[in-house]
Write a protein that holds these residues in place. Structure first.
Motif: not given
Length: 224
Positions: A98-124
């Motif tokens: 949390f200290f690192i997140y505070f001084i170096l606020p970071n994120g990612q842009k890796l997530r795909p667009v999920i259109t499927e409606q199966d159980f695993l897809s809905r969990l994600i």
């Protein structure tokens, strides 16, 4: 034995469980950071581009919660020393994160667009909706999985139960892999979590020689 003595004995035996109150602090920090932190740095490795999105890995990703709960409960009820080491590793590591997140606020842009409606897809999709792609590096998911596995293999109570060591290792590896396969984390997040874990390991599991760990209870002997 009187009720007072029973309570006194239980308190003496399990008062280390009060450390779990720090989960409240961790939860507050998580929700605050998840809501308000705006990334200034985005984590990405060229390896991320070669890692496929495999939705079945959401199962070990969610199993992380059970993995942690089993370890905390077991060590909390059976070994003060192992429990405190585990808590120092987890809570200390997450606080540093949390200290690192505070001084170096970071994120990612890796997530795909999920259109499927199966159980695993809905969990994600449910995970994506609750957990923003911020505060990702180092990965606390990986950090805590390593913390539990180290607690297992370093425990004197479990030192002769190698099958538990192997099961724990498989769980820790699958959990760590799941973070990149469901695109919750970059490879770099995993690496940084491993480096932080190594530093914590050196502090917590490699005490100075002839120095008694402060969390061990002192034995009091009276001569007759």
């Amino acid at each position: 034995m009187s009720k007072r003595n029973v309570v006194k004995n239980l308190w003496s035996r399990y008062n280390h469980l009060l450390i779990l109150l720090y989960y409240g602090v961790i939860g507050l920090l998580y929700h605050t950071f998840n809501k308000y932190i705006v990334p200034k740095y985005y984590v990405h490795s060229f390896l991320d581009d070669y890692i496929p999105f495999i939705k079945v890995f959401v199962i070990p990703y969610l199993f992380w919660y059970l993995y942690i709960a089993i370890a905390v409960t077991y060590f909390g009820l059976t070994s003060r020393e192992d429990f405190i080491k585990l808590m120092l590793f987890m809570f200390g590591g997450m606080t540093i994160c949390f200290f690192i997140y505070f001084i170096l606020p970071n994120g990612q842009k890796l997530r795909p667009v999920i259109t499927e409606q199966d159980f695993l897809s809905r969990l994600i999709k449910g995970i994506y909706s609750i957990d923003r792609p911020t505060n990702v590096s180092p990965s606390m998911h990986v950090l805590d999985a390593i913390a539990v596995h180290l607690a297992v293999i370093k425990s004197k109570k479990l030192q002769n139960r190698k099958w538990i060591h192997y099961i724990s290792l498989v769980c820790a590896i699958l959990i760590s892999l799941s973070t990149v396969f469901i695109k919750q984390h970059s490879v770099e997040d995993v690496i940084y979590a491993m480096l932080l874990s190594y530093a914590l390991y050196r502090v917590i599991y490699k005490p100075q020689r002839n120095r008694k760990p402060y969390f061990e209870k002192e034995s009091v002997y009276t001569s007759g």
